[in-house]
Design an enzyme around this catalytic site. Structure first.
Site, short mmCIF file in Angstrom:
data_model
loop_
_atom_site.label_atom_id
_atom_site.label_comp_id
_atom_site.label_asym_id
_atom_site.label_seq_id
_atom_site.Cartn_x
_atom_site.Cartn_y
_atom_site.Cartn_z
N GLU A 71 2.60 10.75 -18.14
CA GLU A 71 1.81 9.60 -18.57
C GLU A 71 0.49 10.07 -19.20
O GLU A 71 -0.01 11.11 -18.80
CB GLU A 71 1.54 8.68 -17.36
CG GLU A 71 0.73 9.33 -16.26
CD GLU A 71 0.78 8.56 -14.93
OE1 GLU A 71 1.77 7.88 -14.64
OE2 GLU A 71 -0.21 8.70 -14.20
N GLY A 90 3.52 4.23 4.66
CA GLY A 90 2.15 4.63 4.98
C GLY A 90 1.23 3.45 4.76
O GLY A 90 1.62 2.29 4.93
N THR A 104 5.01 2.77 -7.86
CA THR A 104 3.55 2.78 -8.00
C THR A 104 2.99 4.02 -7.30
O THR A 104 1.80 4.06 -6.98
CB THR A 104 2.90 1.50 -7.43
OG1 THR A 104 3.26 1.40 -6.04
CG2 THR A 104 3.34 0.26 -8.15
N HIS A 120 -0.91 3.30 -14.95
CA HIS A 120 -1.46 3.88 -13.72
C HIS A 120 -2.76 3.15 -13.33
O HIS A 120 -3.84 3.76 -13.23
CB HIS A 120 -1.71 5.38 -13.89
CG HIS A 120 -1.75 6.12 -12.59
ND1 HIS A 120 -1.28 7.40 -12.43
CD2 HIS A 120 -2.22 5.77 -11.38
CE1 HIS A 120 -1.45 7.80 -11.19
NE2 HIS A 120 -2.02 6.82 -10.52
N ALA A 121 -2.61 1.84 -13.16
CA ALA A 121 -3.78 1.00 -12.92
C ALA A 121 -3.86 0.52 -11.48
O ALA A 121 -4.79 -0.21 -11.11
CB ALA A 121 -3.73 -0.21 -13.85
N ILE A 170 -0.05 2.13 1.99
CA ILE A 170 0.36 1.17 0.96
C ILE A 170 1.67 0.47 1.36
O ILE A 170 1.77 -0.75 1.29
CB ILE A 170 0.53 1.87 -0.41
CG1 ILE A 170 -0.82 2.44 -0.87
CG2 ILE A 170 1.10 0.91 -1.46
CD1 ILE A 170 -0.75 3.36 -2.07
N1 LIG Z 1 -0.63 3.79 -8.61
C1 LIG Z 1 -1.79 4.19 -8.14
O1 LIG Z 1 -2.83 4.04 -8.76
C2 LIG Z 1 -1.83 4.83 -6.78
C3 LIG Z 1 -2.96 4.61 -5.99
C4 LIG Z 1 -2.99 5.15 -4.70
C5 LIG Z 1 -1.94 5.94 -4.26
N2 LIG Z 1 -0.89 6.18 -5.07
C6 LIG Z 1 0.22 7.02 -4.61
O2 LIG Z 1 0.82 6.39 -3.47
C7 LIG Z 1 1.11 7.39 -2.50
C8 LIG Z 1 1.13 6.75 -1.12
O3 LIG Z 1 -0.18 6.34 -0.78
P1 LIG Z 1 -0.55 5.89 0.72
O4 LIG Z 1 -2.00 5.56 0.69
O5 LIG Z 1 0.41 4.88 1.22
O6 LIG Z 1 -0.32 7.27 1.46
P2 LIG Z 1 -0.02 7.49 3.01
O7 LIG Z 1 -0.26 8.94 3.25
O8 LIG Z 1 -0.75 6.50 3.82
O9 LIG Z 1 1.54 7.19 3.16
C9 LIG Z 1 2.53 7.99 2.58
C10 LIG Z 1 3.79 7.85 3.43
O10 LIG Z 1 4.85 8.53 2.77
C11 LIG Z 1 5.63 9.14 3.78
N3 LIG Z 1 6.50 10.17 3.20
C12 LIG Z 1 6.27 11.50 3.05
N4 LIG Z 1 7.36 12.09 2.52
C13 LIG Z 1 8.29 11.11 2.36
C14 LIG Z 1 9.63 11.10 1.89
N5 LIG Z 1 10.25 12.21 1.48
N6 LIG Z 1 10.29 9.93 1.86
C15 LIG Z 1 9.70 8.79 2.29
N7 LIG Z 1 8.45 8.74 2.76
C16 LIG Z 1 7.75 9.89 2.79
C17 LIG Z 1 4.60 9.66 4.77
O11 LIG Z 1 5.19 9.97 6.02
C18 LIG Z 1 3.65 8.48 4.83
O12 LIG Z 1 4.04 7.56 5.82
C19 LIG Z 1 0.00 8.42 -2.70
O13 LIG Z 1 0.40 9.71 -2.26
C20 LIG Z 1 -0.26 8.39 -4.18
O14 LIG Z 1 0.49 9.38 -4.84
C21 LIG Z 1 -0.80 5.64 -6.31
O1 LIG Z 2 -3.90 8.52 -6.10
C1 LIG Z 2 -4.56 7.53 -6.37
O2 LIG Z 2 -5.30 6.96 -5.56
C2 LIG Z 2 -4.47 6.95 -7.75
O3 LIG Z 2 -3.19 7.14 -8.24
C3 LIG Z 2 -5.38 7.66 -8.68
O4 LIG Z 2 -6.63 7.78 -8.15
C4 LIG Z 2 -5.44 6.86 -9.95
O5 LIG Z 2 -6.03 7.66 -10.90
P1 LIG Z 2 -7.42 7.25 -11.55
O6 LIG Z 2 -7.08 6.31 -12.65
O7 LIG Z 2 -8.25 6.63 -10.47
O8 LIG Z 2 -7.95 8.54 -11.99
#
Ligand SMILES: NC(=O)c1ccc[n+]([C@@H]2O[C@H](COP(=O)([O-])OP(=O)(O)OC[C@H]3O[C@@H](n4cnc5c(N)ncnc54)[C@H](O)[C@@H]3O)[C@@H](O)[C@H]2O)c1
Ligand SMILES: O=C(O)[C@H](O)[C@H](O)COP(=O)(O)O
Length: 343
Positions: free
Chosen positions: A263, A151, A232, A282-283, A153
């Site tokens: 966490e 997606g 992440t 979770h940064a 990220i």
């Molecule tokens: N660490 C952090 O602070 C942080 C920050 C932002 C997002 N995230 C996490 O990262 C995730 C992804 O974010 P994004 O912006 O890329 O989302 P996004 O919706 O753009 O992409 C997610 C991708 O995962 C795919 N997907 C769904 N089910 C799947 C599976 N079973 N196997 C493989 N791929 C699958 C979807 O088709 C999509 O292409 C978020 O849902 C969130 O939980 C974490």
């Molecule tokens: O899903 C996300 O975008 C991030 O994982 C989430 O927002 C991080 O948590 P926060 O520390 O911003 O509450």
């Protein structure tokens, strides 16, 4: 005047923007606990950071509640069905924090491959010896990086590690268009094959019922003993107990986790004694500069709600549970936020 309720502590840079854009237009309240939230059930718009909003909390919200907006992307802590049934839209900051997460992901890969924590403790101890660490250090260049989820990220990570000379493969239930694969230089692989063939496996999908513990003992056993796992995305995607066992038994090179089940872990958690595990709190999604973009995006969506257009379509994650909405933007009715190809 409609009311914006900020639930959780929003970083100062973003908070300033929220206040500036709300001034004279919306009443603003800030709450840091569910007890305080109970005093603001009359809000119209809720901005949620680090707080779960389950069915019970949503049920209590007043009839004016129209939008719950996550400060972030993951929406696993919000009961999107309960909100939808109440006519409340749930929105996320789609794509807005992808770059910070992608950068942190690459940082974790590099820090693990080069043993950054160990190098730093040697330097702090005034030690010059490093050959034993170098003998266990590896380049990203020439390695095969397998992305689970391509997606917003995942695509940025693909571009970054591809630029450093890695061979990039991915698995996603929604395969990218051939031209996107070509542009990113990525090859699609079934999940099992990806797990078996990758030097680095990096997780970039949402936590859903279908992805909970997707990386369990069996999946970990398929990975090369020399492989690195990076998470992440969300802690619940990985079976932590199985991972810690694999790391302790040196069945993997290592793991780097920005997200982990339950966490933050307590300081005396056995995970912290593993020398092949890096944990960050979770940064990934937040940096000072990007926090401004997050706040501006949320305010744009709130303003769009006020004007009757509705939030930007790709940010809405509970369309399937919403009844007929009084939103005039025709796009809103065609596209859904979970459409994987909208970025
Ligand atoms: N660490 C952090 O602070 C942080 C920050 C932002 C997002 N995230 C996490 O990262 C995730 C992804 O974010 P994004 O912006 O890329 O989302 P996004 O919706 O753009 O992409 C997610 C991708 O995962 C795919 N997907 C769904 N089910 C799947 C599976 N079973 N196997 C493989 N791929 C699958 C979807 O088709 C999509 O292409 C978020 O849902 C969130 O939980 C974490
Ligand atoms: O899903 C996300 O975008 C991030 O994982 C989430 O927002 C991080 O948590 P926060 O520390 O911003 O509450």
């Amino acid at each position: 005047m409609n009311k914006v309720v900020i639930v959780g502590r929003v970083p100062d840079a973003g908070r300033k923007i929220l206040y500036e854009r709300c001034a004279g237009r919306y009443d603003v309240a800030e709450v840091l606990s569910n007890k305080e939230l109970a005093k603001h059930l009359d809000g119209t718009y809720y901005i949620l950071r680090g707080f779960p909003m389950g069915a019970a909390e949503i049920e209590k919200l007043g009839g004016d509640a129209r939008l719950i907006h996550r400060w972030g992307v993951g929406f696993d802590a919000v009961d999107i069905e309960a909100a939808g049934k109440k006519g409340i839209i749930v929105s996320i900051c789609a794509g807005v924090n992808s770059q910070p997460v992608a950068e942190l992901t690459v940082m974790l890969m590099l820090a693990s491959l080069r043993h950054l924590p160990e190098l730093m403790s040697r330097a702090k101890a005034g030690r010059k010896d490093k050959e034993d660490i170098i003998a266990r250090s590896w380049l990203i260049s020439g390695k095969r990086v397998g992305l689970v989820g391509l997606g917003s990220i995942g695509r940025r990570v693909a571009a970054a590690v591809g630029g450093m000379g890695a061979e990039v493969t991915y698995y996603d239930p929604f395969r990218a268009a051939p031209e996107t694969e070509k542009e990113l230089g990525v090859e699609f692989l079934p999940l099992d094959e990806l797990l078996k063939s990758s030097d680095i496996v990096s997780l970039h999908m949402p936590l859903l019922d279908s992805t909970r513990h997707l990386i369990d003992a069996a999946a970990l056993a398929k990975m090369k003993p020399s492989a690195l796992l990076v998470n992440t995305a969300r802690g619940g995607i990985v079976d932590t107990e199985a991972l810690l066992k694999a790391l302790a038994g040196k069945c993997l090179f290592g793991a780097a986790l920005d997200t982990i089940e339950n966490e933050p872990l307590p300081a005396d958690h056995p995970a912290f004694s593993l020398d092949n595990l890096i944990i960050t709190p979770h940064a990934g999604g937040n940096t000072e500069d990007n926090n401004r973009n997050m706040a501006a995006y949320i305010m744009d969506n709130i303003d769009a709600m006020e004007s009757g257009r509705g939030p930007t379509p790709r940010s809405v994650v509970n369309r399937q549970f919403l009844g007929k909405q009084r939103i005039s933007d025709p796009l809103w009715n065609i596209r859904t936020a979970s459409d994987p190809q909208i970025f």
